[in-house]
Design an enzyme around this catalytic site. Structure first.
Site, PDB file in Angstrom:
ATOM      1  CG  ASP A 209      38.937 -17.199  52.641  1.00 52.26           C
ATOM      2  OD1 ASP A 209      38.788 -18.305  52.109  1.00 52.26           O
ATOM      3  OD2 ASP A 209      38.111 -16.268  52.543  1.00 52.26           O
ATOM      4  CD  GLU A 251      57.099  -9.351  65.742  1.00 52.42           C
ATOM      5  OE1 GLU A 251      56.740  -9.765  66.879  1.00 52.42           O
ATOM      6  OE2 GLU A 251      56.600  -8.346  65.199  1.00 52.42           O
TER       7      GLU A 251
END
Length: 532
Positions: A209, A251
């Protein structure tokens, strides 16, 4: 934990480049416990519907613990699901159940600010060292009675609130949403930990956001038009933040989509470099008027600005912040600007619906990813909310002149003959539904091959025919957009001009947003997909 979730397979790692993602505003999607508020139980019950629609992923607006002063974008705790929506265990079940149906989950992170009920801010108010995690300043004037600078809130009025001790704190949005100090390492570490928390629970990505607002000039100077760099928009130090985030996402095989409102295409593209955000919302297309030349310019500009960094474009027609497409396209001004929103704007819903259906086929044929907002597939219009029921802070902060964003957040109609159109509430939903809402109900539309729901289902099913190649414009009269994609056997034609358009050579019609004329030509405000 800390390892990629088993559900994320390398073979489909690029799904986000051309996927169809569906935005769920949980509070208004479906009410599973009957209390008037949509919840995770309601979403879980509707997963078969979403699978039938054919979407690749769900993006959830914030479902975290929140006082709901700004629809959940005032987060008090990222590791707790708000009780109004359910529990963390239920969120984990939802993520897993959706993935079993081939649907991934994206969550929303709001890094610019937190709720004033967040433990950090409460400790800061008590005089703790946590004050360094926010922007506290003494005021100006003889008694410190004036704000520290002239910055304005995105919701109207000053961006500063004074405390009883005389200090002021910064909030670019509502006073209940204090801005974080991103120059402090604890803020960065906490957000990287939050990302890991949700990636470890199986989410496939994160929507960011207000992604360009985090960093502030440490001097907090007055705003001067044309100041470069801007004191709080698109500052260079932001990119180091997102490089750190990208390392976390990599990851887990996760992706980011940023809410980045920037007019400068070169600076916009910086957020999409290979070691930063994967994608960003395309507000040029969302705000573009229903005009062939301007749409083509927006499409070309979007593709050009993404090309240097190898990022896919995103195509968005509406979301939880903007006027619904059907309503916007039925107005004299078919673009979108927050500043232009007023009550009682005349709208031709039949015209808007015709254009919105054509726009659906246009956007779904373009190269890149498409984001749908819940109810868009039902052709829902903007609802008129009684003024005493409006909850959006944009309305209050404007002094009551801005209708706010609640009109696009009304609870969905699922079953035409059920109370509250099948939203699930025993009593009145949190926002009132218009009297004609049942006419848009999903069950009624599912049984109608000519409905907007049926159009979206078929378009999403056929969309792979366009392939993943680049766009090629085809010769067309003024006011007509016609293109194909390299290596595909499909053509998209959209007529925005008055005269019916003669279709290019083709072997058959795949899908049309409305009927062709008796001579097989494409009427105004209609789109068609052709096999060529």
């Amino acid at each position: 934990m800390g390892q990629p979730t088993p559900a994320q397979h390398p073979a489909d790692a690029d799904w986000w480049r051309s996927g169809v993602l569906y935005q769920v505003y949980v509070r208004s999607f479906a009410d599973g416990d009957g209390d008037g508020t949509g919840d995770l139980a309601g979403v879980r019950a509707k997963l078969p519907y979403l699978a039938g629609l054919g979407v690749d992923a769900l993006w959830f607006t914030p479902w975290y613990l929140s006082p709901m002063k700004d629809g959940g974008y005032d987060v008090a705790d990222y590791r707790v699901v708000d009780p109004a929506f359910g529990t963390l265990a239920e969120a984990e079940k939802l993520i897993a159940e959706a993935r079993e149906l081939g649907i991934r989950t994206l969550v929303d992170i709001v890094p610019n600010h937190v709720s004033d009920q967040h433990p950090w801010f409460r400790a800061a108010l008590a005089g703790g060292a946590e004050r360094e995690l926010f922007h506290f300043r003494p005021g100006r004037g003889e008694q410190g009675e004036l704000p520290p600078n002239d910055w304005q809130s995105e919701f109207g009025g000053t961006a500063w609130t004074r405390l009883p001790d005389g200090d002021w704190y910064l909030h670019l949005f509502a006073p209940e949403q204090p801005d974080l100090n991103w120059a402090h390492p604890a803020v960065r570490q906490e957000h990287e930990d939050i990302l890991r928390f949700w990636f470890e629970r199986g989410v496939a990505g994160v929507r960011v956001d207000s992604a360009a607002l985090l960093a502030k000039d440490p001097l907090l100077p007055d705003f001067t038009a044309g100041r470069d760099p801007h004191p709080y928009v698109d500052r260079d130090e932001l990119h180091d933040v997102y490089r750190g985030w990208r390392a976390v996402a990599d990851e887990y095989g996760g992706i980011f989509v940023g809410e980045v409102w920037l007019p400068d295409t070169e600076r916009f593209a910086r957020y999409l470099r290979p070691d930063e955000l994967h994608t960003a919302f395309n507000f040029s297309f969302l705000t573009c008027p229903w005009d062939a030349a301007r749409l083509r310019t927006s499409i070309d500009g979007t593709l050009a600005e993404h090309a240097p960094v190898g990022a896919p474009a995103t195509w968005v027609l509406c979301n939880h912040d903007v006027t619904r497409t059907v309503t916007r396209y039925g107005r004299a001004d078919t673009g979108f600007d927050f500043a232009a929103k007023v009550f009682d704007t005349p709208t031709d819903l039949a015209l808007g619906t015709r254009r919105a259906r054509a726009a659906a086929l246009l956007s779904l044929a373009l190269p890149g990813a498409v984001y749908l907002y819940q109810g868009e597939e039902l052709g829902l219009p903007e609802a008129d909310i009684p003024r005493e029921r409006i909850e959006d802070p944009m309305h209050a902060r404007s002094g009551g002149t801005d209708p706010g964003r609640d009109g696009c957040r009304v609870p969905l109609p699922w079953t035409a003959d059920a109370p509250h159109a099948g939203f699930g509430s025993r009593g009145e939903p949190w926002l009132p539904q218009p009297a004609n809402w049942a006419g848009y109900a999903a069950d009624r539309q599912a049984a109608d091959p000519g409905s907007t729901l049926s159009l979206y289902r078929e378009a999403i099913r056929l969309r792979p025919l366009f392939g993943v190649g680049p766009l090629t414009w085809l010769p067309a009269p003024d006011g007509v957009l016609a293109f194909t994609r390299a290596g595909s056997g499909a053509t998209c034609v959209v007529n925005l001009a008055d005269p019916p358009a003669t279709l290019p050579p083709h072997t058959r019609t795949l899908l049309a947003s409305g009927p062709l004329d008796p001579d097989g030509r494409l009427p105004k405000d209609t789109a068609v997909w052709l096999r060529h």
